[in-house]
Write a protein that holds these residues in place. Structure first.
Motif, PDB file in Angstrom:
ATOM      1  N   VAL A 139      -1.417 -14.134   7.929  1.00 52.44           N
ATOM      2  CA  VAL A 139      -2.612 -13.043   8.266  1.00 52.44           C
ATOM      3  C   VAL A 139      -2.709 -12.027   7.018  1.00 52.44           C
ATOM      4  CG1 VAL A 139      -3.346 -11.284   9.832  1.00 52.44           C
ATOM      5  CG2 VAL A 139      -1.971 -13.361  10.681  1.00 52.44           C
ATOM      6  N   ARG A 140      -3.621 -12.162   6.348  1.00 47.98           N
ATOM      7  CA  ARG A 140      -3.923 -11.463   5.163  1.00 47.98           C
ATOM      8  C   ARG A 140      -4.984 -10.193   5.238  1.00 47.98           C
ATOM      9  NH1 ARG A 140      -7.781 -10.781   2.597  1.00 47.98           N
ATOM     10  NH2 ARG A 140      -8.725 -12.552   3.681  1.00 47.98           N
ATOM     11  N   ALA A 141      -4.562  -9.059   5.221  1.00 49.33           N
ATOM     12  CA  ALA A 141      -5.495  -7.945   5.006  1.00 49.33           C
ATOM     13  C   ALA A 141      -6.063  -7.532   3.514  1.00 49.33           C
ATOM     14  CB  ALA A 141      -4.480  -6.760   5.755  1.00 49.33           C
ATOM     15  N   LEU A 142      -7.095  -7.800   3.294  1.00 42.96           N
ATOM     16  CA  LEU A 142      -7.475  -7.339   1.949  1.00 42.96           C
ATOM     17  C   LEU A 142      -7.692  -5.771   1.935  1.00 42.96           C
ATOM     18  CD1 LEU A 142      -8.667  -8.449  -0.798  1.00 42.96           C
ATOM     19  CD2 LEU A 142     -10.784  -8.622   0.199  1.00 42.96           C
ATOM     20  N   GLY A 143      -7.164  -5.300   1.139  1.00 40.73           N
ATOM     21  CA  GLY A 143      -7.201  -3.611   0.831  1.00 40.73           C
ATOM     22  C   GLY A 143      -8.523  -3.142   0.393  1.00 40.73           C
ATOM     23  N   SER A 164      -4.836   1.889  -3.963  1.00 42.60           N
ATOM     24  CA  SER A 164      -5.680   0.773  -3.332  1.00 42.60           C
ATOM     25  C   SER A 164      -4.763   0.885  -1.907  1.00 42.60           C
ATOM     26  CB  SER A 164      -5.611  -0.446  -3.650  1.00 42.60           C
ATOM     27  OG  SER A 164      -6.506  -1.306  -2.603  1.00 42.60           O
ATOM     28  N   GLU A 165      -5.172   0.818  -0.652  1.00 47.38           N
ATOM     29  CA  GLU A 165      -4.642   0.796   0.447  1.00 47.38           C
ATOM     30  C   GLU A 165      -5.135  -0.256   1.490  1.00 47.38           C
ATOM     31  OE1 GLU A 165      -7.106   4.416   2.612  1.00 47.38           O
ATOM     32  OE2 GLU A 165      -5.002   4.875   1.936  1.00 47.38           O
ATOM     33  N   GLY A 166      -4.364  -0.611   2.536  1.00 44.48           N
ATOM     34  CA  GLY A 166      -4.680  -1.336   3.527  1.00 44.48           C
ATOM     35  C   GLY A 166      -4.263  -3.046   3.287  1.00 44.48           C
ATOM     36  N   TRP A 167      -3.432  -3.547   2.746  1.00 45.11           N
ATOM     37  CA  TRP A 167      -2.828  -4.613   2.238  1.00 45.11           C
ATOM     38  C   TRP A 167      -1.645  -5.036   3.202  1.00 45.11           C
ATOM     39  CZ3 TRP A 167      -5.395  -7.374  -1.559  1.00 45.11           C
ATOM     40  CH2 TRP A 167      -6.226  -6.776  -2.556  1.00 45.11           C
ATOM     41  N   ASP A 168      -1.683  -6.482   2.948  1.00 45.68           N
ATOM     42  CA  ASP A 168      -0.604  -7.241   3.820  1.00 45.68           C
ATOM     43  C   ASP A 168      -1.013  -8.891   3.407  1.00 45.68           C
ATOM     44  OD1 ASP A 168       1.787  -6.833   5.303  1.00 45.68           O
ATOM     45  OD2 ASP A 168       0.699  -8.461   6.483  1.00 45.68           O
ATOM     46  N   GLU A 172      -0.745  -7.915  -5.894  1.00 40.07           N
ATOM     47  CA  GLU A 172      -0.455  -7.814  -7.293  1.00 40.07           C
ATOM     48  C   GLU A 172      -1.278  -7.109  -8.040  1.00 40.07           C
ATOM     49  OE1 GLU A 172       0.407 -11.025 -10.782  1.00 40.07           O
ATOM     50  OE2 GLU A 172      -1.089 -11.785  -9.169  1.00 40.07           O
ATOM     51  N   VAL A 173      -0.692  -6.046  -8.650  1.00 42.57           N
ATOM     52  CA  VAL A 173      -1.675  -5.097  -9.581  1.00 42.57           C
ATOM     53  C   VAL A 173      -1.434  -5.623 -11.047  1.00 42.57           C
ATOM     54  CG1 VAL A 173      -1.970  -2.604 -10.335  1.00 42.57           C
ATOM     55  CG2 VAL A 173      -1.084  -3.313  -8.001  1.00 42.57           C
ATOM     56  N   ILE A 174      -2.724  -5.665 -11.711  1.00 40.35           N
ATOM     57  CA  ILE A 174      -2.792  -6.271 -13.385  1.00 40.35           C
ATOM     58  C   ILE A 174      -3.376  -5.096 -13.814  1.00 40.35           C
ATOM     59  CG2 ILE A 174      -3.527  -7.793 -14.754  1.00 40.35           C
ATOM     60  CD1 ILE A 174      -2.835  -9.953 -12.632  1.00 40.35           C
ATOM     61  N   TRP A 175      -2.922  -4.586 -15.106  1.00 40.92           N
ATOM     62  CA  TRP A 175      -3.803  -3.567 -15.931  1.00 40.92           C
ATOM     63  C   TRP A 175      -3.910  -4.336 -17.135  1.00 40.92           C
ATOM     64  CZ3 TRP A 175      -5.090   1.297 -15.035  1.00 40.92           C
ATOM     65  CH2 TRP A 175      -4.433   2.015 -14.006  1.00 40.92           C
ATOM     66  N   ARG A 176      -5.424  -4.118 -17.698  1.00 42.75           N
ATOM     67  CA  ARG A 176      -5.649  -4.567 -18.902  1.00 42.75           C
ATOM     68  C   ARG A 176      -6.350  -3.567 -19.612  1.00 42.75           C
ATOM     69  NH1 ARG A 176      -5.331  -9.972 -18.848  1.00 42.75           N
ATOM     70  NH2 ARG A 176      -5.200 -11.173 -16.629  1.00 42.75           N
ATOM     71  N   CYS A 216      -8.063  -1.863 -13.710  1.00 42.89           N
ATOM     72  CA  CYS A 216      -7.167  -2.123 -12.687  1.00 42.89           C
ATOM     73  C   CYS A 216      -7.596  -3.272 -11.935  1.00 42.89           C
ATOM     74  CB  CYS A 216      -6.438  -0.799 -12.104  1.00 42.89           C
ATOM     75  SG  CYS A 216      -5.528  -1.113 -10.716  1.00 42.89           S
ATOM     76  N   LEU A 217      -6.600  -4.273 -11.856  1.00 37.95           N
ATOM     77  CA  LEU A 217      -7.155  -5.437 -10.827  1.00 37.95           C
ATOM     78  C   LEU A 217      -6.099  -5.631  -9.731  1.00 37.95           C
ATOM     79  CD1 LEU A 217      -8.471  -7.956 -10.126  1.00 37.95           C
ATOM     80  CD2 LEU A 217      -7.150  -8.902 -11.518  1.00 37.95           C
ATOM     81  N   VAL A 218      -6.456  -5.299  -8.577  1.00 38.58           N
ATOM     82  CA  VAL A 218      -5.409  -5.431  -7.453  1.00 38.58           C
ATOM     83  C   VAL A 218      -5.875  -6.661  -6.614  1.00 38.58           C
ATOM     84  CG1 VAL A 218      -4.476  -4.232  -5.324  1.00 38.58           C
ATOM     85  CG2 VAL A 218      -5.207  -3.187  -7.390  1.00 38.58           C
ATOM     86  N   ARG A 219      -4.866  -7.638  -6.469  1.00 36.05           N
ATOM     87  CA  ARG A 219      -5.175  -8.910  -5.858  1.00 36.05           C
ATOM     88  C   ARG A 219      -4.455  -9.370  -4.800  1.00 36.05           C
ATOM     89  NH1 ARG A 219      -5.212 -13.057 -11.028  1.00 36.05           N
ATOM     90  NH2 ARG A 219      -2.867 -13.067 -11.170  1.00 36.05           N
ATOM     91  N   SER A 220      -4.687 -10.216  -3.819  1.00 35.93           N
ATOM     92  CA  SER A 220      -3.785 -10.660  -3.053  1.00 35.93           C
ATOM     93  C   SER A 220      -2.965 -12.008  -3.722  1.00 35.93           C
ATOM     94  CB  SER A 220      -4.675 -11.108  -1.702  1.00 35.93           C
ATOM     95  OG  SER A 220      -3.752 -11.915  -0.844  1.00 35.93           O
ATOM     96  N   LYS A 221      -1.795 -11.987  -3.076  1.00 33.73           N
ATOM     97  CA  LYS A 221      -0.978 -13.278  -3.614  1.00 33.73           C
ATOM     98  C   LYS A 221      -1.422 -14.533  -3.082  1.00 33.73           C
ATOM     99  CE  LYS A 221       2.888 -10.119  -4.873  1.00 33.73           C
ATOM    100  NZ  LYS A 221       4.231  -9.846  -4.845  1.00 33.73           N
ATOM    101  N   THR A 222      -2.255 -14.487  -1.828  1.00 32.03           N
ATOM    102  CA  THR A 222      -2.881 -15.542  -1.339  1.00 32.03           C
ATOM    103  C   THR A 222      -4.287 -15.858  -1.833  1.00 32.03           C
ATOM    104  OG1 THR A 222      -3.482 -14.132   0.535  1.00 32.03           O
ATOM    105  CG2 THR A 222      -1.442 -15.430   0.939  1.00 32.03           C
ATOM    106  N   PRO A 223      -4.720 -17.186  -2.013  1.00 35.57           N
ATOM    107  CA  PRO A 223      -5.929 -17.436  -2.401  1.00 35.57           C
ATOM    108  C   PRO A 223      -7.168 -16.991  -1.884  1.00 35.57           C
ATOM    109  CG  PRO A 223      -5.258 -19.244  -1.408  1.00 35.57           C
ATOM    110  CD  PRO A 223      -4.010 -18.256  -1.363  1.00 35.57           C
ATOM    111  N   LYS A 224      -7.358 -15.546  -1.884  1.00 34.39           N
ATOM    112  CA  LYS A 224      -8.523 -14.963  -1.176  1.00 34.39           C
ATOM    113  C   LYS A 224      -9.434 -13.812  -2.383  1.00 34.39           C
ATOM    114  CE  LYS A 224      -9.022 -16.406   2.965  1.00 34.39           C
ATOM    115  NZ  LYS A 224     -10.289 -16.764   3.801  1.00 34.39           N
TER     116      LYS A 224
END
Length: 285
Positions: A139-143, A164-168, A172-176, A216-224
């Motif tokens: 059950v993946r909550a996209l923040g 960013s909030e509301g994740w589960d 993963e956070v990536i800076w470029r 700043c990239l915030v992404r789920s560790k599941t493929p979504k």
């Protein structure tokens, strides 16, 4: 004569038992080889079936997670046993009788919660034969869309914070930088869980004059789907610009960026009013 007839009947029945047992011994219960990924509030079906196809209407069908004795759903004697069901799942699960006739043991689970994530076991038995399969549910909550702001400015050192909030589960956070180089190793990230059990992330990175574009990239560790935000920092801010000046220009830039969105929204509302205006003229009293 009657005794001979009964004796022959018993022999026939006994001779058939090994055949029935062999048929079911060759069957197995199969879950899903891929995790089921969904979001909180959605309804899902957790796949499970008997192969080769075999009716499970007269079987015990049990879905459980951590404890066999506390089922997520229990079907036995052609009825659902809700009195011993895990209280977290009461009123949210179903099995299809029509599907059971075809050996389909799939569980229908409604109104997902983030706590529903885990591996589910699907067990079936007729008292002699039994089988078990497993299905994983994520059950993946996209923040929320991440926001970037300046946290503080001291001389030539400026810190950016990406929130960013509301994740589960934890994202993963990536800076470029402006050249697309990964500079995540230069950042510090903290994670906190709120009262609803969801995660909020805050990632900090120090800004240098030669790097005036950050994403700043915030992404789920599941493929979504994933969220990304960018912030351009003018070299005019360096060196030695006061904190309130930085905040002023940052707020101004964000406000200007919002203008096109407001214009688009205004045009949509205006077009909608024009469509509804002829309908309003037709109404008579």
């Amino acid at each position: 004569m009657k005794m001979r007839f009964l004796g022959r009947t018993c022999l026939i029945v006994l001779s058939l038992l090994p055949a029935v047992s062999t048929q079911r011994d060759g069957s197995s219960v199969v879950g899903s080889d891929q995790p089921i990924i969904a979001s909180p509030g959605e309804d899902v079906i957790l796949p499970c079936h008997i192969t080769p196809s075999l009716s499970a209407v007269d079987m015990e069908v049990r879905w459980y997670r951590d404890s066999f004795d506390i089922p997520v759903h229990l079907y036995d004697y052609q009825s659902d046993w809700t009195d011993i069901q895990d209280s977290d799942y009461q009123g949210r699960t179903d099995l299809s009788i029509l599907a059971l006739q075809e050996g389909i043991l799939s569980l229908y689970l409604r109104n997902l919660r983030h706590t529903d994530s885990g591996v589910y076991s699907c067990y079936a038995t007729d008292g002699v034969w039994d089988g078990q399969g497993k299905t994983e549910l994520i059950v993946r909550a996209l923040g929320t869309q991440p926001s970037i702001s300046m946290d503080s400015t001291q001389g030539e050192q400026t810190w950016l914070v990406c929130r960013s909030e509301g994740w589960d589960p934890e994202p993963e956070v990536i800076w470029r930088d402006r050249d697309g180089n990964d500079v995540t190793s230069l950042s510090n990230t903290t994670v906190q869980r709120d009262s609803q059990g969801l995660l909020s992330v805050s990632s900090y990175i120090k800004v240098k004059q030669q790097s005036n574009m950050f994403s700043c990239l915030v992404r789920s560790k599941t493929p979504k789907p994933e969220w990304e935000s960018k912030l351009h920092i003018s070299s005019d801010f360096f060196p030695g610009v006061s904190g309130w000046m930085v905040a002023f220009f940052l707020t101004l830039a964000l406000s200007i960026g919002a203008i096109p969105l407001l214009v688009i929204q205004w045009r949509r509302m205006d077009a909608m009013e024009r469509k509804l205006e002829p309908m309003g003229k037709k109404i008579t009293y």
